[in-house]
Design a protein around this motif. Structure first.
Motif, short mmCIF file in Angstrom:
data_model
loop_
_atom_site.label_atom_id
_atom_site.label_comp_id
_atom_site.label_asym_id
_atom_site.label_seq_id
_atom_site.Cartn_x
_atom_site.Cartn_y
_atom_site.Cartn_z
N ASP A 46 -9.80 4.64 -12.46
CA ASP A 46 -8.35 4.58 -12.36
C ASP A 46 -7.72 5.94 -12.08
O ASP A 46 -6.53 6.14 -12.33
CB ASP A 46 -7.75 3.95 -13.61
CG ASP A 46 -8.12 4.69 -14.88
OD1 ASP A 46 -8.90 5.67 -14.82
OD2 ASP A 46 -7.63 4.28 -15.96
N LEU A 47 -8.51 6.87 -11.55
CA LEU A 47 -8.01 8.20 -11.23
C LEU A 47 -8.03 8.36 -9.71
O LEU A 47 -9.09 8.29 -9.09
CB LEU A 47 -8.88 9.27 -11.88
CG LEU A 47 -8.50 10.72 -11.65
CD1 LEU A 47 -7.10 11.01 -12.18
CD2 LEU A 47 -9.50 11.64 -12.33
N GLY A 48 -6.88 8.53 -9.13
CA GLY A 48 -6.83 8.67 -7.68
C GLY A 48 -5.41 8.56 -7.17
O GLY A 48 -4.46 8.97 -7.82
N GLU A 49 -5.31 7.98 -6.00
CA GLU A 49 -4.02 7.88 -5.32
C GLU A 49 -3.91 6.50 -4.67
O GLU A 49 -4.86 6.04 -4.04
CB GLU A 49 -3.94 8.97 -4.25
CG GLU A 49 -2.65 9.03 -3.50
CD GLU A 49 -2.64 10.18 -2.50
OE1 GLU A 49 -1.67 10.25 -1.75
OE2 GLU A 49 -3.60 10.99 -2.46
N ILE A 50 -2.76 5.87 -4.85
CA ILE A 50 -2.50 4.60 -4.17
C ILE A 50 -1.51 4.86 -3.05
O ILE A 50 -0.43 5.39 -3.29
CB ILE A 50 -1.95 3.54 -5.14
CG1 ILE A 50 -3.00 3.22 -6.22
CG2 ILE A 50 -1.55 2.27 -4.39
CD1 ILE A 50 -2.52 2.28 -7.29
N THR A 51 -1.93 4.55 -1.85
CA THR A 51 -1.09 4.74 -0.66
C THR A 51 -0.92 3.38 0.02
O THR A 51 -1.56 2.40 -0.39
CB THR A 51 -1.76 5.73 0.33
OG1 THR A 51 -2.89 5.09 0.91
CG2 THR A 51 -2.18 7.03 -0.35
N PRO A 52 -0.11 3.30 1.06
CA PRO A 52 -0.02 2.03 1.79
C PRO A 52 -1.36 1.54 2.33
O PRO A 52 -1.56 0.35 2.52
CB PRO A 52 0.95 2.35 2.93
CG PRO A 52 1.79 3.45 2.40
CD PRO A 52 0.86 4.27 1.54
N GLU A 53 -2.30 2.46 2.53
CA GLU A 53 -3.63 2.08 3.03
C GLU A 53 -4.56 1.61 1.92
O GLU A 53 -5.64 1.11 2.18
CB GLU A 53 -4.28 3.26 3.77
CG GLU A 53 -3.62 3.60 5.08
CD GLU A 53 -2.33 4.41 4.89
OE1 GLU A 53 -2.25 5.22 3.95
OE2 GLU A 53 -1.40 4.20 5.68
#
Length: 166
Positions: free
Chosen positions: A15-22
């Motif tokens: 659950d460590l990261g980045e959520i982008t439109p992709e």
């Protein structure tokens, strides 16, 4: 399955990261001392993994009692992913299995791996499962925690015995 023992080849924080439109992109934590980003997957020490496998062959694991009868726990060498949420969803479990090739999900291992990685301390993460991270996770945890605890302790006991020989 509950009672099975996982010897981690590597761990990651799911659950460590980045959520982008992709979509979601996993990232490693930053080392607070150097500022460098840790790798997403933190590898266990290969010697400790091998010793853990040897310890598992010497261990007397408690049988797991299920509705289908008793079975011996499996020993799995694989990937453990860690997060800050209790997983009780077949869908989320399958997502983590697909994204990280995870063999188990829990809440502590990768955090310990991160500190050891940053400090240059060899480690191996060992887990005995108390549930299947599905809709029955809560009742299964209560049902299997004693067996999981005993099997985990048995593996650690055997591993410490092997480490004393060095």
């Amino acid at each position: 399955m509950p009672g099975d023992v996982i010897i981690a080849l590597k761990t990651a924080q799911h659950d460590l990261g980045e959520i982008t439109p992709e979509g979601f992109f996993a990232r490693g934590a930053r080392n607070p001392t150097s500022g460098e980003r840790n790798p997403v997957f933190l590898h266990s020490d290969s010697s400790l993994v091998e010793l853990s496998k040897q310890a598992a062959t010497k261990a007397s694991f408690a049988a797991v009692t299920t509705a289908k009868g008793e079975r011996q726990p499996k020993i799995v060498t694989g990937i453990i992913v860690t997060g800050d949420i209790f997983i009780a969803s077949e869908q989320k479990k399958n997502e983590l299995r697909k994204r990280f090739a995870a063999d188990a999900v829990e809440m502590e291992g990768a955090a310990v791996s991160q500190v050891c990685y940053q400090q240059g301390v060899p480690l191996v993460v060992l887990r005995s499962l108390s549930d299947k991270a599905d809709q029955n996770a809560r009742p299964d945890t209560r049902r299997f925690y004693e067996t999981a605890s005993r099997n985990s302790a048995e593996l650690v006991f055997q591993l410490v015995g092997l480490l004393k020989q060095f």
